[in-house]
Design a protein around this motif. Sequence first.
Motif, PDB file in Angstrom:
ATOM      1  N   TYR A  75       0.831  -1.211   0.000  1.00 24.45           N
ATOM      2  CA  TYR A  75       0.000   0.000   0.000  1.00 24.45           C
ATOM      3  C   TYR A  75       0.860   1.253   0.000  1.00 24.45           C
ATOM      4  N   SER A  76       2.089   1.134   0.439  1.00 22.35           N
ATOM      5  CA  SER A  76       2.974   2.282   0.592  1.00 22.35           C
ATOM      6  C   SER A  76       4.142   2.207  -0.384  1.00 22.35           C
ATOM      7  N   ARG A  77       4.632   3.360  -0.789  1.00 27.12           N
ATOM      8  CA  ARG A  77       5.823   3.410  -1.646  1.00 27.12           C
ATOM      9  C   ARG A  77       7.096   3.284  -0.819  1.00 27.12           C
ATOM     10  N   GLN A  78       6.970   3.429   0.493  1.00 29.64           N
ATOM     11  CA  GLN A  78       8.135   3.359   1.384  1.00 29.64           C
ATOM     12  C   GLN A  78       8.611   1.914   1.491  1.00 29.64           C
ATOM     13  N   PRO A  79       9.911   1.692   1.692  1.00 29.22           N
ATOM     14  CA  PRO A  79      10.412   0.314   1.825  1.00 29.22           C
ATOM     15  C   PRO A  79       9.694  -0.432   2.951  1.00 29.22           C
ATOM     16  N   MET A  80       9.425  -1.708   2.701  1.00 31.01           N
ATOM     17  CA  MET A  80       8.835  -2.563   3.737  1.00 31.01           C
ATOM     18  C   MET A  80       9.936  -2.888   4.736  1.00 31.01           C
TER      19      MET A  80
ATOM     20  N   THR B 162      -9.914   5.660   2.362  1.00 32.91           N
ATOM     21  CA  THR B 162      -8.837   6.594   2.047  1.00 32.91           C
ATOM     22  C   THR B 162      -7.567   5.798   1.732  1.00 32.91           C
ATOM     23  N   PRO B 163      -6.791   6.225   0.736  1.00 31.69           N
ATOM     24  CA  PRO B 163      -5.542   5.511   0.422  1.00 31.69           C
ATOM     25  C   PRO B 163      -4.609   5.439   1.634  1.00 31.69           C
ATOM     26  N   PHE B 164      -3.886   4.334   1.748  1.00 27.84           N
ATOM     27  CA  PHE B 164      -2.992   4.091   2.880  1.00 27.84           C
ATOM     28  C   PHE B 164      -2.025   5.247   3.093  1.00 27.84           C
ATOM     29  N   GLU B 165      -1.364   5.692   2.022  1.00 28.33           N
ATOM     30  CA  GLU B 165      -0.357   6.746   2.173  1.00 28.33           C
ATOM     31  C   GLU B 165      -0.960   8.047   2.700  1.00 28.33           C
ATOM     32  N   GLU B 166      -2.186   8.350   2.296  1.00 26.73           N
ATOM     33  CA  GLU B 166      -2.838   9.558   2.818  1.00 26.73           C
ATOM     34  C   GLU B 166      -3.126   9.392   4.310  1.00 26.73           C
ATOM     35  N   CYS B 167      -3.619   8.212   4.690  1.00 25.61           N
ATOM     36  CA  CYS B 167      -3.876   7.955   6.110  1.00 25.61           C
ATOM     37  C   CYS B 167      -2.585   8.017   6.913  1.00 25.61           C
ATOM     38  N   GLU B 168      -1.536   7.412   6.387  1.00 24.17           N
ATOM     39  CA  GLU B 168      -0.248   7.399   7.055  1.00 24.17           C
ATOM     40  C   GLU B 168       0.273   8.828   7.241  1.00 24.17           C
TER      41      GLU B 168
END
Length: 156
Positions: free
Chosen positions: A85-90, A145-151
Amino acid sequence: MQSTAQRPRRTSRIAGAIVGAAAVFAVAGSPALVVPAGAEPAVPPGPVVALNDYCEEQGAVAYLEDGRTVYCTQVAQTDAFVWSYSRQPMPRDPNTREYSCDGDGCRYADGSEVPGYQRCGILCGEPPTSGDVQSGLAECFDSGTPFEECEGRMPG
């Protein structure tokens, strides 16, 4: 001077252009196609993949069956890439977890419960951790809401 016969055509063309522009904006402005409970999901606008499956092209964008957007992102400190869901590294590879989750929670192979702080939570498609709930991430994400927006809304 225009005849009255020409005015309705221009008005209907302008109205059509406004409606068309609104439709394009509505579709283009939607980062994910979230389907209300009980409704059939619409066909996503691109390749359909499974959350956490391995992928090859870092930064590629795809969709889950429910229409949510996912990204091909690197697993930290490895050469592996997964749909997330995120562009950030897992932080760790979700495919090598030593536990499994279902609607009743997450358990190790011996049946013991996995503490929330040792789980991946929403990011890996698991039930939310207590941190996901307390931070508001779970409620935000469940709203569509998209994960990155929530994050991004979470306190630093």
